[in-house]
Design an enzyme around this catalytic site. Structure first.
Site, PDB file in Angstrom:
ATOM      1  N   GLU A   1     -12.040   4.853  -4.403  1.00 19.11           N
ATOM      2  CA  GLU A   1     -11.780   6.084  -3.863  1.00 19.11           C
ATOM      3  C   GLU A   1     -13.058   6.545  -3.114  1.00 19.11           C
ATOM      4  O   GLU A   1     -14.167   5.884  -3.287  1.00 19.11           O
ATOM      5  CB  GLU A   1     -11.396   7.230  -4.730  1.00 19.11           C
TER       6      GLU A   1
ATOM      7  N   ASP B   1      -5.748  -4.107  -9.279  1.00 15.54           N
ATOM      8  CA  ASP B   1      -5.663  -2.706  -9.970  1.00 15.54           C
ATOM      9  C   ASP B   1      -4.682  -2.295 -11.121  1.00 15.54           C
ATOM     10  O   ASP B   1      -3.523  -3.072 -10.684  1.00 15.54           O
ATOM     11  CB  ASP B   1      -5.972  -1.565  -9.145  1.00 15.54           C
TER      12      ASP B   1
ATOM     13  N   HIS C   1      -9.331   3.937   1.085  1.00 11.50           N
ATOM     14  CA  HIS C   1      -9.781   3.101  -0.014  1.00 11.50           C
ATOM     15  C   HIS C   1      -9.354   1.706   0.019  1.00 11.50           C
ATOM     16  O   HIS C   1      -8.357   1.433   0.687  1.00 11.50           O
ATOM     17  CB  HIS C   1      -9.105   3.807  -1.352  1.00 11.50           C
TER      18      HIS C   1
ATOM     19  N   ASP D   1      -6.794   7.496   2.631  1.00 11.44           N
ATOM     20  CA  ASP D   1      -8.258   7.924   2.619  1.00 11.44           C
ATOM     21  C   ASP D   1      -9.336   6.862   2.770  1.00 11.44           C
ATOM     22  O   ASP D   1     -10.428   7.036   2.398  1.00 11.44           O
ATOM     23  CB  ASP D   1      -8.340   8.755   1.297  1.00 11.44           C
TER      24      ASP D   1
HETATM   25  P1  PGA Z   1       0.592   1.401   0.401  1.00 12.48           P
HETATM   26  O1  PGA Z   1      -0.710   1.640  -0.500  1.00 12.48           O
HETATM   27  O2  PGA Z   1       0.543  -0.026   0.813  1.00 12.48           O
HETATM   28  O3  PGA Z   1       1.557   1.821  -0.694  1.00 12.48           O
HETATM   29  O4  PGA Z   1       0.504   2.333   1.628  1.00 12.48           O
HETATM   30  C1  PGA Z   1      -1.969   0.988   0.043  1.00 12.48           C
HETATM   31  C2  PGA Z   1      -3.131   1.487  -0.728  1.00 12.48           C
HETATM   32  O5  PGA Z   1      -2.977   2.501  -1.216  1.00 12.48           O
HETATM   33  O6  PGA Z   1      -3.904   0.661  -0.810  1.00 12.48           O
END
Ligand code: PGA
Length: 259
Positions: free
Chosen positions: A143, A67, A138, A136
């Site tokens: 999302e 992404d 995801h 959350d």
């Molecule tokens: P993070 O993000 O590794 O910074 O915790 C993970 C994600 O949002 O997939």
């Protein structure tokens, strides 16, 4: 689904790096799906070390990132282009033309998303997809309520994600882009093998819901239950809400003798 509980983030990262190295040793022209965020930083550091000290070779590897934030240029310090360059690509011998990251600045997102999907197929599909997980639930920027069949597209970020990612931006949540271009859940599920990493207590609930909860678009990581070859490597705090952790650890001790 295989679940490995690691004693530390360092151990989680080393185990993940060994799996990536095994993939590259058996298929030097493997296609890797890569993630950003704080979770894979230790993995990338270990891969750089393995390249520099042990000659792990990326000269035939192709990568597709999950992404990118919409509106951030490649040079923006919070863009995922910048992140990948700083933390991995500039330290290894991957050819520039083999690196694919969604564009956050294209003038035709629809065409770009179709092209990105097509390039993955043309390159033979993703052999090993690395994932983190959001608090959350995801995966990539899919999302809650994202279709479990979704493809690469623009997503509006959830408030929770904006708040979680504000720590990387100077001026708090106001600066976090609202839109992202992201591979879909359906795109991710087509990878040959998937490796999800999670560390820290803030991920415990999402990890438990993804592994032990029902398959639901409210926790897009739960869609991985439908994939035949998924490995989770999580540290103890991230594993703390799993109800079956004794079983997962027991499986690991029994694995070497399995028929
Ligand atoms: P993070 O993000 O590794 O910074 O915790 C993970 C994600 O949002 O997939």
């Amino acid at each position: 689904m295989e679940i490995i509980v690691s004693d530390s983030v360092e151990e989680m990262s080393r185990t993940a790096a060994r799996l990536v190295a095994r993939t590259l040793n058996s298929k030097p022209n493997a296609v890797l799906g890569l993630a950003t965020g704080s979770t894979p930083l230790g993995l990338y550091k270990e891969l750089v070390r393995m390249h520099q000290e042990e000659g792990l070779d990326f000269s035939q590897v192709t990568t597709f990132n999950l992404d990118e934030y919409v509106g951030l240029t490649r040079k923006h310090p919070q863009s995922y282009h910048y992140f990948m360059h700083e933390n991995l690509f500039q330290h290894i011998n991957i050819p520039k033309q083999n690196i694919y990251i969604p564009s956050g600045t294209t003038d035709n997102y629809e065409a770009f998303c179709s092209w990105y999907e097509q390039r993955i197929v043309e390159c033979g599909g993703i052999d090993l997809q690395i994932l983190g997980i959001g608090s959350d639930g995801h995966i990539a920027f899919n999302e809650p309520t994202s279709s479990l069949g979704s493809r690469t597209r623009i997503k509006t970020l959830a408030k929770q994600t904006i708040d979680d990612n504000a720590r990387f931006f100077d001026d708090l949540a106001e600066d976090v882009p609202v839109y992202a271009i992201t591979m879909g859940v359906g795109t991710i599920l087509e990878a040959e093998k998937i490796l999800l990493l999670a560390n820290g207590a803030s991920k415990a609930k999402a990890v438990a819901q993804a592994i032990e909860g029902p398959v639901t678009s409210m926790i897009t990581a739960s869609a991985l239950q439908l994939h035949p070859d998924v490995m989770y490597i999580v540290d103890r705090p991230a594993a703390s809400a799993l109800t079956m952790s004794d079983y997962y650890e027991w499986i690991q001790t029994k694995m070497p003798d399995a028929p």
